[in-house]
Design a protein around this motif. Structure first.
Motif, mmCIF file in Angstrom:
data_model
loop_
_atom_site.group_PDB
_atom_site.id
_atom_site.type_symbol
_atom_site.label_atom_id
_atom_site.label_comp_id
_atom_site.label_asym_id
_atom_site.label_seq_id
_atom_site.Cartn_x
_atom_site.Cartn_y
_atom_site.Cartn_z
ATOM 1 N N ALA A 70 23.796 76.124 2.692
ATOM 2 C CA ALA A 70 23.290 77.099 2.470
ATOM 3 C C ALA A 70 23.923 77.938 1.453
ATOM 4 N N THR A 71 22.745 78.696 0.443
ATOM 5 C CA THR A 71 23.080 79.351 -0.567
ATOM 6 C C THR A 71 23.002 80.803 -0.474
ATOM 7 N N LYS A 72 22.213 81.178 0.371
ATOM 8 C CA LYS A 72 21.933 82.649 0.623
ATOM 9 C C LYS A 72 21.896 82.930 2.360
ATOM 10 N N ASP A 73 21.832 84.063 2.571
ATOM 11 C CA ASP A 73 21.890 84.359 4.053
ATOM 12 C C ASP A 73 20.599 83.898 4.819
ATOM 13 N N SER A 74 19.404 83.845 4.035
ATOM 14 C CA SER A 74 18.121 83.303 4.884
ATOM 15 C C SER A 74 18.485 82.064 5.209
ATOM 16 N N ASP A 75 19.173 81.202 4.426
ATOM 17 C CA ASP A 75 19.317 79.588 4.935
ATOM 18 C C ASP A 75 20.115 79.416 6.155
ATOM 19 N N LEU A 76 20.964 80.553 6.694
ATOM 20 C CA LEU A 76 21.793 80.301 7.885
ATOM 21 C C LEU A 76 21.035 80.368 9.097
ATOM 22 N N PRO A 77 21.578 79.615 10.115
ATOM 23 C CA PRO A 77 20.813 79.742 11.506
ATOM 24 C C PRO A 77 21.204 81.013 12.101
ATOM 25 N N LYS A 78 20.527 81.267 13.223
ATOM 26 C CA LYS A 78 20.479 82.533 14.074
ATOM 27 C C LYS A 78 21.723 82.779 14.605
ATOM 28 N N ASN A 79 22.441 81.652 14.934
ATOM 29 C CA ASN A 79 24.075 82.069 15.812
ATOM 30 C C ASN A 79 25.027 82.270 14.656
ATOM 31 N N THR A 80 24.610 82.660 13.401
ATOM 32 C CA THR A 80 25.616 82.772 12.451
ATOM 33 C C THR A 80 26.696 83.763 12.812
ATOM 34 N N TYR A 81 26.148 85.040 13.308
ATOM 35 C CA TYR A 81 26.928 86.152 13.524
ATOM 36 C C TYR A 81 28.090 85.761 14.461
ATOM 37 N N GLU A 82 27.561 85.241 15.706
ATOM 38 C CA GLU A 82 28.753 84.792 16.718
ATOM 39 C C GLU A 82 29.605 83.809 16.153
ATOM 40 N N LYS A 83 29.403 83.072 15.362
ATOM 41 C CA LYS A 83 30.206 82.132 14.793
ATOM 42 C C LYS A 83 31.132 82.928 13.913
ATOM 43 N N LEU A 84 30.697 84.021 13.310
ATOM 44 C CA LEU A 84 31.262 84.685 12.303
ATOM 45 C C LEU A 84 32.580 85.642 13.135
ATOM 46 N N LYS A 85 32.040 86.134 14.255
ATOM 47 C CA LYS A 85 32.939 86.862 14.949
ATOM 48 C C LYS A 85 34.024 86.024 15.739
ATOM 49 N N ALA A 86 33.483 84.846 16.240
ATOM 50 C CA ALA A 86 34.536 84.259 17.026
ATOM 51 C C ALA A 86 35.571 83.662 15.720
ATOM 52 N N MET A 87 35.283 83.414 14.701
ATOM 53 C CA MET A 87 36.390 83.031 13.514
ATOM 54 C C MET A 87 37.143 84.008 13.310
ATOM 55 N N GLU A 88 36.645 85.448 13.314
ATOM 56 C CA GLU A 88 37.431 86.676 12.998
ATOM 57 C C GLU A 88 38.472 86.975 14.038
ATOM 58 N N LEU A 89 38.120 86.725 15.300
ATOM 59 C CA LEU A 89 39.049 86.692 16.249
ATOM 60 C C LEU A 89 40.131 85.815 16.236
ATOM 61 N N ILE A 90 39.810 84.534 15.877
ATOM 62 C CA ILE A 90 41.006 83.661 15.612
ATOM 63 C C ILE A 90 41.954 83.922 14.174
ATOM 64 N N LEU A 91 41.279 84.487 13.220
ATOM 65 C CA LEU A 91 42.010 84.974 12.563
ATOM 66 C C LEU A 91 43.013 85.935 12.700
ATOM 67 N N ASN A 92 42.467 86.876 13.363
ATOM 68 C CA ASN A 92 43.236 88.230 13.760
ATOM 69 C C ASN A 92 44.351 87.724 14.590
ATOM 70 N N LYS A 93 44.450 86.767 15.501
ATOM 71 C CA LYS A 93 45.417 86.077 16.355
ATOM 72 C C LYS A 93 46.447 85.517 15.111
ATOM 73 N N GLY A 94 45.995 84.712 14.344
ATOM 74 C CA GLY A 94 47.094 84.275 13.200
ATOM 75 C C GLY A 94 47.618 85.290 12.560
ATOM 76 N N GLN A 134 48.652 88.244 13.531
ATOM 77 C CA GLN A 134 49.577 88.924 14.418
ATOM 78 C C GLN A 134 50.823 87.943 14.505
ATOM 79 N N ILE A 135 50.605 86.640 14.358
ATOM 80 C CA ILE A 135 51.619 85.689 14.488
ATOM 81 C C ILE A 135 52.408 85.689 12.920
ATOM 82 N N GLN A 136 51.603 85.623 11.831
ATOM 83 C CA GLN A 136 52.268 85.302 10.530
ATOM 84 C C GLN A 136 51.856 86.750 9.725
ATOM 85 N N ASP A 137 52.823 87.473 9.710
ATOM 86 C CA ASP A 137 52.728 88.809 8.896
ATOM 87 C C ASP A 137 53.721 88.490 7.438
ATOM 88 N N ASP A 138 54.116 87.270 7.093
ATOM 89 C CA ASP A 138 54.869 87.075 5.891
ATOM 90 C C ASP A 138 53.853 87.101 4.656
#
Length: 646
Positions: free
Chosen positions: A233-257, A259-263
């Motif tokens: 994909a090169t633009k948002d219209s090429d992305l599938p419909k479940n992109t937002y859910e995947k983006l939110k799930a990744m953001e939750l995991i990154l927030n956990k990381g 909290q563990i790594q603040d250096d």
């Protein structure tokens, strides 16, 4: 005693005076007639703090020629100030003015007005009334007499609030939506996903997070999901419909990381390492791309390899009388139009001849002189014997037929057969074998004398006065007889110039650090193109151009003046002997430039597939291949037997 009484008196005065004054103030407030004054004081106090300028001061002059001072209204109130201005000889006084609409309101309505004033004006939070801004922009001067009817004022204010975007929520919302739509980034979500991938990879390389196997497992899982979602994909219209859910799930995991790594220092260090690794991989990939592109451009496909074998077999089955071309009397007729074409590519040569004949006004007046090597001589002859170009004449020769072209006469032929040149091309263990700078020039075509035969045109055609030279990667789209009518003005070579603002000039081809080059040539001189050139052979012989070529080739025996190829020695040999012709004769770039204007292609007499992406190769650009393939008969038995397809 007197002093004590004095002190007690002063003490009583300081205690009782505030009480008396406050009581008097309350009594005044309870009086309905004084409510307007209290309201004015409150509104004036609030506006003074927020606007920071005198608002609504009105000076009345008892004389008939009274001066009028502009006032600003806020929700029906005229604000006051304590400043006094001189008004000539008339009496000076000031007055706070309330509109008639305020006088007619009930006390609860006035309380609502007070709250509105004291809470400030909504919008940007600056507390500046809309009417103040409007009057400041207009620069108007108005006086507000006490006799203005309340209905008129209310209608004016209503109209003002409707026309102002700040007081019209619907209009303001429309403007904001329009601005946001204009500023929409088509690949915003794609960028966000890529940023998440980078952050996730950074976290995977940091110690505290690697010590948490559960988080590492989740991160790797989310990375795979995100990569699957991104795909190509090169633009948002090429992305599938479940992109937002995947983006939110990744953001939750990154927030956990996070909290563990603040250096931050560890994250920066890891990012620098990733950047360095990416740059190194990019360099390697570019080098591989260059090598593979050169390899693909010079590798012969099965079909092109099959074709000469099939044609050669057919040619040797003919008797000697069948192997001869017709119209041999035209080969040396100076009144006809002669073309020189040196190639070992049968299909490409066939396209050049076919396209020239198809677009010629009188094909019988055209003569094609084809020179090839001994390996492809039989196949080249067989093709044109089986596919004669109408009444046009075809001559096919081998380079071995030119007995005068030998080591003692041609310095370039001697250099090409030298051991140093062979080592340069075929030995791969030396340090410069895989150098990016040398890879482009390590092309086997530079070992072929066919590439340098263009510098011996007067010897190849001793009885001709003018000839048009054509490369085998061009397509002719118009009649070329006009080239013989070009006034050469004493020049030898007619060609299109290729220089732009900073490229295709002499300093891109020649080594100007060498004193010989720097002394004899201008680094900013404009380059020109081979591919379609008209040569005045009489001027060539008169000005001894071949001797100039030999002189510079002898000086470049160690390749210090220029690299290999035919264009740099051509620029030197024909320096100050080249006539620029109209660019519409010859359009370049179809073998490397995907941005060639289609209108220029359609209007050009000759289009040139210079570059690695030739139209007969799989790497050729599909958008340009049609101009070439329409001159190939794919139903021909030899083409079909060799499985050559468009």
């Amino acid at each position: 005693m007197v002093r004590r009484n004095l002190v007690l008196g002063l003490l009583c005065l300081t205690v009782l005076a505030p009480i008396v004054l406050y009581t008097d103030r309350l009594s005044a407030a309870s009086n309905p007639s004084s409510n307007d004054e209290v309201l004015d004081e409150v509104s004036g106090l609030k506006l003074t703090n927020s606007v920071k300028e005198p608002v609504g001061v009105i000076y009345f002059d008892n004389s008939s020629n009274s001066n009028q001072i502009p006032t600003d209204r806020v929700d029906g109130f005229a604000s006051s100030t304590t400043a006094e201005l001189p008004l000539g000889k008339s009496e000076e006084h000031k007055s706070r003015v309330l509109s008639a609409a305020v006088d007619e309101r009930s006390w609860p309505e006035r309380e609502a007005v007070i709250k509105e004033v004291t809470n400030g004006v909504t919008g940007n939070g600056l507390g500046k009334p809309e009417s103040v801004e409007e009057h400041k922009e207009m620069g108007s001067q108005q006086t507000i007499p006490n006799s203005i009817p309340a209905k008129e004022e209310n209608e004016f204010e209503k109209q003002h609030r409707q026309t102002s975007p700040r007081n019209n929520p619907e209009k303001q919302q429309t403007i904001l939506i329009k601005k946001s739509s204009d500023m929409t980034i088509p690949d915003a979500r794609v960028r966000q996903l890529k940023d998440q991938l980078i952050r996730a990879k950074v976290y995977l390389g940091i110690g505290p997070i690697r010590a948490n196997p559960h988080l590492v497992r989740e991160l790797r899982l989310r990375i795979k999901d995100t990569q699957r979602v991104l795909g190509d994909a090169t633009k948002d219209s090429d992305l599938p419909k479940n992109t937002y859910e995947k983006l939110k799930a990744m953001e939750l995991i990154l927030n956990k990381g996070k909290q563990i790594q603040d250096d931050c220092a560890a994250v920066v260090k890891k990012l620098r390492a990733m950047v360095h690794s990416s740059e190194e991989q990019l360099r390697i990939h570019k080098k591989q791309e260059l090598f593979l592109t050169q390899l693909a451009a010079k590798t012969i496909s099965k079909g092109l390899h099959c074709l000469p074998l099939r044609l050669s077999n057919e040619y040797f089955s003919l008797n000697s009388s069948q192997q001869q071309f017709p119209y041999r009397e035209k080969f040396e007729d100076p009144d006809l139009y002669h073309y020189a074409l040196f190639s070992d590519n049968i299909l490409a040569t066939a396209v050049v001849v076919n396209s020239t004949i198809c677009n010629a006004n009188n094909p019988a007046d055209h003569v094609f002189h084809i020179v090839t090597d001994r390996l492809n001589h039989a196949a080249m002859r067989m093709w044109f014997l089986a596919n004669p170009p109408g009444k046009a004449a075809i001559q096919v020769q081998t380079i071995e037929e030119f007995t005068w072209l030998n080591d003692s006469y041609s310095p370039v032929l001697k250099q090409l057969r030298s051991q140093s040149m062979i080592d340069y091309y075929f030995r791969t263990h030396h340090a410069t074998a895989n150098s990016d700078a040398n890879l482009k020039y390590r092309n086997p075509k530079y070992l072929s004398i066919l590439n340098h035969l263009r510098f011996y045109l007067p010897e190849v055609f001793p009885r001709l006065s003018k000839v048009v030279f054509l490369d085998d990667d061009i397509v002719v789209q118009k009649d070329l007889t006009g080239l013989w009518k070009v006034n050469m003005k004493g020049k030898v070579n007619g060609a299109i110039e290729t220089c732009g603002e900073s490229f295709h000039r002499f300093d891109k081809y020649l080594n100007f650090s060498n004193p010989l080059i720097a002394k004899n040539f201008n680094p900013r001189a404009c380059g020109w193109a081979y591919g379609m050139n008209v040569f005045d052979l009489d001027q060539w012989r008169k000005q001894k151009i071949t001797e100039v070529y030999h002189y510079w080739q002898n000086l470049n025996i160690d390749r210090q003046l220029w690299r290999l190829g035919s264009l740099p020695p051509g620029l030197i040999t024909f320096y100050n002997h080249t006539l620029p012709i109209d660019h519409r004769w010859h359009i370049l770039g179809l073998g490397y430039n995907a941005q060639v204007d289609l209108r220029d292609i359609e209007s050009a007499a000759v289009i040139h597939y210079n570059g690695n992406m030739k139209p007969w190769l799989d790497i050729g650009m599909p958008k340009y291949r049609g101009y070439w393939s329409k001159y190939v008969n794919y139903d021909h038995i030899f083409i079909r037997d060799c499985n050559i397809n468009p």
